[in-house]
Design an enzyme around this catalytic site. Sequence first.
Site, PDB file in Angstrom:
ATOM      1  N   GLY A 317       0.838  -1.192   0.000  1.00  0.00           N
ATOM      2  CA  GLY A 317       0.000   0.000   0.000  1.00  0.00           C
ATOM      3  C   GLY A 317       0.868   1.235   0.000  1.00  0.00           C
ATOM      4  O   GLY A 317       2.090   1.153  -0.155  1.00  0.00           O
ATOM      5  N   ASP A 318       0.222   2.381   0.177  1.00  0.00           N
ATOM      6  CA  ASP A 318       0.925   3.662   0.215  1.00  0.00           C
ATOM      7  C   ASP A 318       1.889   3.814  -0.970  1.00  0.00           C
ATOM      8  O   ASP A 318       1.448   3.842  -2.101  1.00  0.00           O
ATOM      9  CB  ASP A 318       1.627   3.846   1.553  1.00  0.00           C
ATOM     10  CG  ASP A 318       0.630   4.006   2.705  1.00  0.00           C
ATOM     11  OD1 ASP A 318      -0.589   4.022   2.436  1.00  0.00           O
ATOM     12  OD2 ASP A 318       1.048   4.110   3.857  1.00  0.00           O
ATOM     13  N   ASN A 319       3.202   3.881  -0.692  1.00  0.00           N
ATOM     14  CA  ASN A 319       4.152   4.142  -1.782  1.00  0.00           C
ATOM     15  C   ASN A 319       4.602   2.836  -2.437  1.00  0.00           C
ATOM     16  O   ASN A 319       5.787   2.541  -2.531  1.00  0.00           O
ATOM     17  CB  ASN A 319       5.384   4.875  -1.214  1.00  0.00           C
ATOM     18  CG  ASN A 319       5.042   6.228  -0.635  1.00  0.00           C
ATOM     19  OD1 ASN A 319       4.128   6.353   0.180  1.00  0.00           O
ATOM     20  ND2 ASN A 319       5.758   7.252  -1.048  1.00  0.00           N
TER      21      ASN A 319
END
Lengths: 733, 733
Positions: A317-319
């Site tokens: 997730g995220d980056n």
Amino acid sequence: MTSRGRVTMPIEQGMDDQLPHILQRIGADAVRNSDGTWLPEITSQLGVKVYETYFPARGNQEFALANLDARPHFYLMSERVTAPAEGPLAVSVMNGYYALQIEPDLGDVQRWWEVIDRTTGEVVPVDGWSVAGEGTDTVVTIAQPAAFHVYTVSFLAWQVWDSTQMYNYTTNNWQDDPTRVREIGYDARHPAAWEFMTTSLRRWCEERPEVDVVRFTTFFYHFTLVFNDLGKEKFVDWFGYSASVSPRAMDAFEAEYGYRLRAEDFVDQGYYNNAFQVPSKAFSDWIDFQNRFVCARVKDLVDIVHEYGKEALMFLGDNWMGTEPYGEQFATTGVDGVVGSVGSAATCRMISDIPSVRYTEGRFLPYFFPDVFTEGGDPLGEANVSWLQSRRAIARKPLERIGYGGYLSLAVKFPEFMDRITQIADEFRSIHEVGEGRLPQSSSIRVGILNCWGAMRSWQTHMVAHALWYKQIYSYLGVLESLAGLPFDLKFVSFDDVRGGALDGLDVVLNVGAAGTAFSGGDNWLDSDVLVAVRGFVARGGGLIGVGEPTAVQSEGAFFQLSDVLGVDKELGFSQSTDRYPVESREHFITEDLPGALNVGEGAGDIFATGDATQILRLQDGSVELAAHQQGEGRGVYLAGLPYSHENSRLLHRAIYWAAGREADFGAQWVPSHPGVEVAVFPEAGKGFVMNNLMEAVSTRLAGRTTGLEGEGEVRKLDLDLEPMESRWIDLA
Amino acid sequence: MTSRGRVTMPIEQGMDDQLPHILQRIGADAVRNSDGTWLPEITSQLGVKVYETYFPARGNQEFALANLDARPHFYLMSERVTAPAEGPLAVSVMNGYYALQIEPDLGDVQRWWEVIDRTTGEVVPVDGWSVAGEGTDTVVTIAQPAAFHVYTVSFLAWQVWDSTQMYNYTTNNWQDDPTRVREIGYDARHPAAWEFMTTSLRRWCEERPEVDVVRFTTFFYHFTLVFNDLGKEKFVDWFGYSASVSPRAMDAFEAEYGYRLRAEDFVDQGYYNNAFQVPSKAFSDWIDFQNRFVCARVKDLVDIVHEYGKEALMFLGDNWMGTEPYGEQFATTGVDGVVGSVGSAATCRMISDIPSVRYTEGRFLPYFFPDVFTEGGDPLGEANVSWLQSRRAIARKPLERIGYGGYLSLAVKFPEFMDRITQIADEFRSIHEVGEGRLPQSSSIRVGILNCWGAMRSWQTHMVAHALWYKQIYSYLGVLESLAGLPFDLKFVSFDDVRGGALDGLDVVLNVGAAGTAFSGGDNWLDSDVLVAVRGFVARGGGLIGVGEPTAVQSEGAFFQLSDVLGVDKELGFSQSTDRYPVESREHFITEDLPGALNVGEGAGDIFATGDATQILRLQDGSVELAAHQQGEGRGVYLAGLPYSHENSRLLHRAIYWAAGREADFGAQWVPSHPGVEVAVFPEAGKGFVMNNLMEAVSTRLAGRTTGLEGEGEVRKLDLDLEPMESRWIDLA
Ligand SMILES: [Mg+2]
Ligand SMILES: [Mg+2]
Ligand SMILES: [Mg+2]
């Protein structure tokens, strides 16, 4: 059961007395901190592995402020603006965007920006427009627009605030907390940033001998997450590459691929190449390009971690953009494990099926946060829902580990909750232990899902933001959610795979989605090679299951290009003059466990049978919702939609057997008579893992061979009474 | 009221004693026979006009059998057949067709037949296939089809049974009646047939001095009506030209237009150029070609009728193709009047608005047949429904005459019914008498409906078979049905009209229909000239009302190409990543008479507001059903659908005022506070015709100017209590 391991718990300071007992009881063998908590001094004496979160591309504000040209970029499109009857047109590009997140990059605008006449699709020459102002006052003036044409400006912008940190900051009102800053990120392609990332990681590892596992959250490029001028979410795409762009990257791309990317290759009419768009050549190349770059750099970071004797765990997730865990490059990174948030059976499989890592870990719900762990909250209920959703997926393809996050000090105030997650941990471990580490048996029917993305986006279809409900996806996601717990080996195949003969390795293929989307396939269905491949597959005995608007593109008198196989097509208004006399057949192998109506969710519009050879199994207001059709040696099945439910999952189970022509075997497949009960069969262990997916007690009958799903074993019948949510190991023989 | 005239009644033999009184009481001034009845001897003494039915293109079986090459043709398409893995493909062209209606024309098949690979759209060369057998055994063999491609055969066929007579024959079981034959038609283009038509008509006129009005039923080419192999209706298109084709006509076309028509120009992928298809160049030319031919021949027949001192009345239906009553040619025919069946307000206007005839007549329901006029039947109720539906249309644009059909001997057994139609006749005549022969006043807001057909198909949009309910049309037909009784002058304009500046003469334009259809407009919405014309129209203060999928074609980031004007667009899956925060505004001028939910019928899918400037007036499950949007000086209104109801008609009335920016005037337009009541205002007579459209009594308030809808007159308020279905003349001053 008394067992230990495979469980990660969040711990925090101030609980030293209780921690050993809690961890012991739940059998945790790893601990982690969470947002806003710190590991206590006692940690190293707990005899468990220690995880700590690491952010490679943000977190050092000093470096960020000293290297503003290392900030990451976005490609963004302005509003659509209609030109007046006469005179120039001024476009405020920042209208609707958030100044605290986005700042136009006023560098070489003539190279990187693009003005498009959306009424004709033509690009306005660069000498036809000019840029004035900066920041929120940035205005592009088109000198001589065509009267009443609609224009957009595609512009490159700096990310002046990291998207995830911004989300946490605004959600948690950190503006009132003077210790919080607005974190600025940095781009791994910037030489100074990359140098900083590697040296920082080395220093960090050196300073933390007590940490066993570096939990990367995550690497370099965030999924697309853009806020509006009120600071509310404006655009979210969990698969979006819009935040991976930069002049540096685009120049490198051009040098390597031999062609120059346009702003439109990223802005994509304002759709930003979201996963529902059939991927363009340029976007596919861009994914390939960034995927190789990201994986190479991830490998460098993982190597550092390994040098210090630690493990590298990636948060899914995220980056995470550019990692493509199902892509070919991912194995080269050396990442040890992947951890992700489990929101459904499908997201569980999205984690557990990732190839080329030593272990996967699912973070379960509920997160130990005050929104749920409060008076009136129902943490126990949420834990049960979460476990029932994911257990059936885990039983098919176990995660190696499970875990929780948040504030343990909150959770311990709910002893019933703590008891329940202890049971869950034991139940989870039993799948590994009784199953002897082997996967449960799958049906010999080989099933494929055909879309534009294929294997690279295994278990990642029909998602916008991770595991959230969207009106236009739930009726399709139910197919994936069902399959995540059904006993089939599932391959995700692309149209190129089909052109290359991939259907030879399958017995049943599914095409699921809305017309024109990458999941249905769009213009791929105008390619006679694809059509011939699928028709040939069916003619030789294969099965095609279409859900929603499968094989859909209007051409030559059909909307479903494989209406000849599916036995149905969609009425768009052009064939209303043709009389139809639909007759429903309520009795069929596929619907044997569905006595009543079928819930098709949003539905697919006005579907009609192409002729009398089509068996209409469910008809609603004159539209076909479920149909079965023999075509040559093979079979077609049509479903207008399949939101997840136990009944719909069972329907799909049966539809696959029917499509494969294998319905005669179904009675000996250990399929419980009650659709709310499922079984994972482990023939080597001679056991079956029976799951009651319901919150109520049920009685059910099972019938299957002593040898499992296949083989010559005799067929045994078994009657079971199961407690609410119970799982039970049975002997097959 | 004691008045007489304007009414046609069916009479029959055996009622001589009663007839004078019945006709006197109802005020009938004309009589007719019906299917299966003959005019009595007494007819000429009744002092009324006499109608008799005439069939120019069928009815003389002797001629038909002696001239089988004069039979009319069809162009038909075979089933879609999938080629096998190898070897030839045999297509039985008659599969699914009815041998008693259709016989393949095995003439020059290489010239007139066509084999198409529907997987690629390519035509198979004529030396690639051959024809064997005849009649139902006719088989086309494609020698070397591409494996697993789908093929169709387009074939020319003889009509061996007239469609309408066939329908009557099979419906009434005439196979048991030895006096009935299966009538074969003849084609007016065939020289012998044409010669026979004219001489027969002369003889007929000579032999019938008592007949005043020749009721043509109808002329030459039947609308498309094809039956399946069970003798059930297979394909029906009330506007279809498929039965107007012949080698002779196609050769004449080629000589005149300079290009050769293909079978595909008629077969049209199996859609047969139905009115929902955007008309192709070839089909538009064909209509033009046949329209000129038919009107010229009609003129010849009408001239003969006039020579004998009779009138020519055309029935709007059956063999009416090519007459195009709203086309430019129709006036040249000299037809005196048109009579048609009234099934709704819109079909009433379709008849009453026909220009260039001296009179129009509506045949009302119920038809005096035993299905309704029997114990348990409700002829009175059906008469009331029919009258309430059509009265509001008649009040706007009166038919000159009304009438009934069937067996009078049945109707007289229902005295309440006879009383009621006497009242209806009086009420009808009062509109002519009190209104002093003038039309009621329309709002000064000039309203247009924009589609591909324009004026030529005025009041004929969104129909498949005349006045029947279809799932995909009722949500659009409600717009027409509403407008048929609303006080607006309505123009039907085509896209070519718009390119020519037609919007200058309008204040509000409507675009109504499903994406891709001729009624929405399809690719016309990719033409920047059209887009600019409409945007300019709105920018100067015009209003655009879109219903369903207006201006729809996916391009350059929009599906509704005028989403900038309408303020909404449709989610097809591509823009789900964009966050939306819809807020409903329940209070608005447009919805003032709609306190609750809006019934949009089938709906238009997932509609979203493009921005905060859009006022969402009704939101259902996250989708916009009604929206209002200011754009420049003008306004856009969006409706997801508008099935007819009193409330929906009122909503459209208000939407038009709002779109025109004229909502301030609305309170003085004599619009009743109750949506079930309507008023037609006749300022010259100083009267208003108030209609209670409901079957229950209502109280309502009216407010309007003494000068009518316009002018400087003071605004009067009036409270009325109306009986069920009552109409009442009020004084404006
Ligand atoms: Mg997320
Ligand atoms: Mg046109
Ligand atoms: Mg009809």
